[in-house]
Design a protein around this motif. Structure first.
Motif, PDB file in Angstrom:
ATOM      1  N   SER A  17       0.830  -1.200   0.000  1.00 48.61           N
ATOM      2  CA  SER A  17       0.000   0.000   0.000  1.00 48.61           C
ATOM      3  C   SER A  17       0.865   1.250   0.000  1.00 48.61           C
ATOM      4  N   ARG A  19       0.130   5.793   0.330  1.00 45.43           N
ATOM      5  CA  ARG A  19      -0.804   6.905   0.383  1.00 45.43           C
ATOM      6  C   ARG A  19      -0.146   8.131  -0.235  1.00 45.43           C
ATOM      7  N   ALA A  49      -9.658   8.742  -9.771  1.00 48.82           N
ATOM      8  CA  ALA A  49     -10.645   9.077  -8.754  1.00 48.82           C
ATOM      9  C   ALA A  49     -10.892  10.580  -8.737  1.00 48.82           C
ATOM     10  N   THR A  58     -17.802  10.899  -4.389  1.00 48.39           N
ATOM     11  CA  THR A  58     -16.556  10.375  -4.947  1.00 48.39           C
ATOM     12  C   THR A  58     -16.877   9.518  -6.172  1.00 48.39           C
ATOM     13  N   TYR A  60     -14.753   6.695  -9.062  1.00 47.28           N
ATOM     14  CA  TYR A  60     -13.524   5.952  -9.303  1.00 47.28           C
ATOM     15  C   TYR A  60     -13.498   5.349 -10.701  1.00 47.28           C
ATOM     16  N   LYS A  65     -11.291   0.708  -8.671  1.00 47.83           N
ATOM     17  CA  LYS A  65     -12.456   0.645  -7.794  1.00 47.83           C
ATOM     18  C   LYS A  65     -12.292  -0.511  -6.802  1.00 47.83           C
ATOM     19  N   ARG A  67      -9.976  -0.732  -4.577  1.00 47.92           N
ATOM     20  CA  ARG A  67      -8.591  -0.788  -4.080  1.00 47.92           C
ATOM     21  C   ARG A  67      -8.083   0.581  -3.645  1.00 47.92           C
ATOM     22  N   THR A  69      -8.795   4.709  -2.509  1.00 45.50           N
ATOM     23  CA  THR A  69      -9.766   5.581  -1.850  1.00 45.50           C
ATOM     24  C   THR A  69      -9.269   7.020  -1.893  1.00 45.50           C
ATOM     25  N   SER A  71      -9.762  10.965  -0.622  1.00 42.59           N
ATOM     26  CA  SER A  71     -10.329  11.754   0.468  1.00 42.59           C
ATOM     27  C   SER A  71      -9.679  13.128   0.442  1.00 42.59           C
ATOM     28  N   GLN A  82      -5.376   6.845  -1.090  1.00 38.78           N
ATOM     29  CA  GLN A  82      -4.923   5.628  -0.429  1.00 38.78           C
ATOM     30  C   GLN A  82      -4.993   4.492  -1.432  1.00 38.78           C
TER      31      GLN A  82
END
Length: 123
Positions: A17, A19, A49, A58, A60, A65, A67, A69, A71, A82
């Protein structure tokens, strides 16, 4: 126009992952739709996104989609992406962008862009 600066890219193993963050300048940051795009070598810029100015809506792209996110924190003039369950196909330069239009997904609908941050996923 708003000035945008991305950060958070790097090298990550498949399945990992990251961010990404994008900081915007100016007092009108909260009024923009913010989007994330990416571009791999030899490919077109791809929508990932978008998030509305109010953080209520939101949207995507199909490839991320479930996986990724998106914000935002308007108090910090920052939008985040993320990214989970990364794979080698996610390797690209990632860009954030700002649009005065509502929840748009095409690159030409965004008037301000950051310089991009490289994400490399090793398999």
């Amino acid at each position: 126009q708003v000035q945008l600066v991305e950060s958070g890219g790097g090298l990550v193993q498949a399945g990992g992952s990251l961010r990404l963050s994008c900081v915007g300048s100016g007092r009108t940051f909260s009024s923009y739709t913010m989007g994330w795009f990416r571009q791999a070598p030899g490919k077109e810029r791809e929508f990932l996104a978008a998030i509305s100015w109010s953080d209520v809506n939101t949207q995507y792209g199909d490839s991320v989609k479930g996986r990724f996110t998106i914000s935002r924190d308007n108090a910090k003039n920052t939008v985040y992406l993320q990214m989970n369950s990364l794979n080698s196909e996610d390797t690209a330069v990632y860009y954030c962008a700002a649009s005065s239009l509502i929840m748009v997904t095409r690159p030409y609908e965004y008037g301000s862009w950051g310089q991009g941050t490289q994400v490399t996923v090793s398999s």
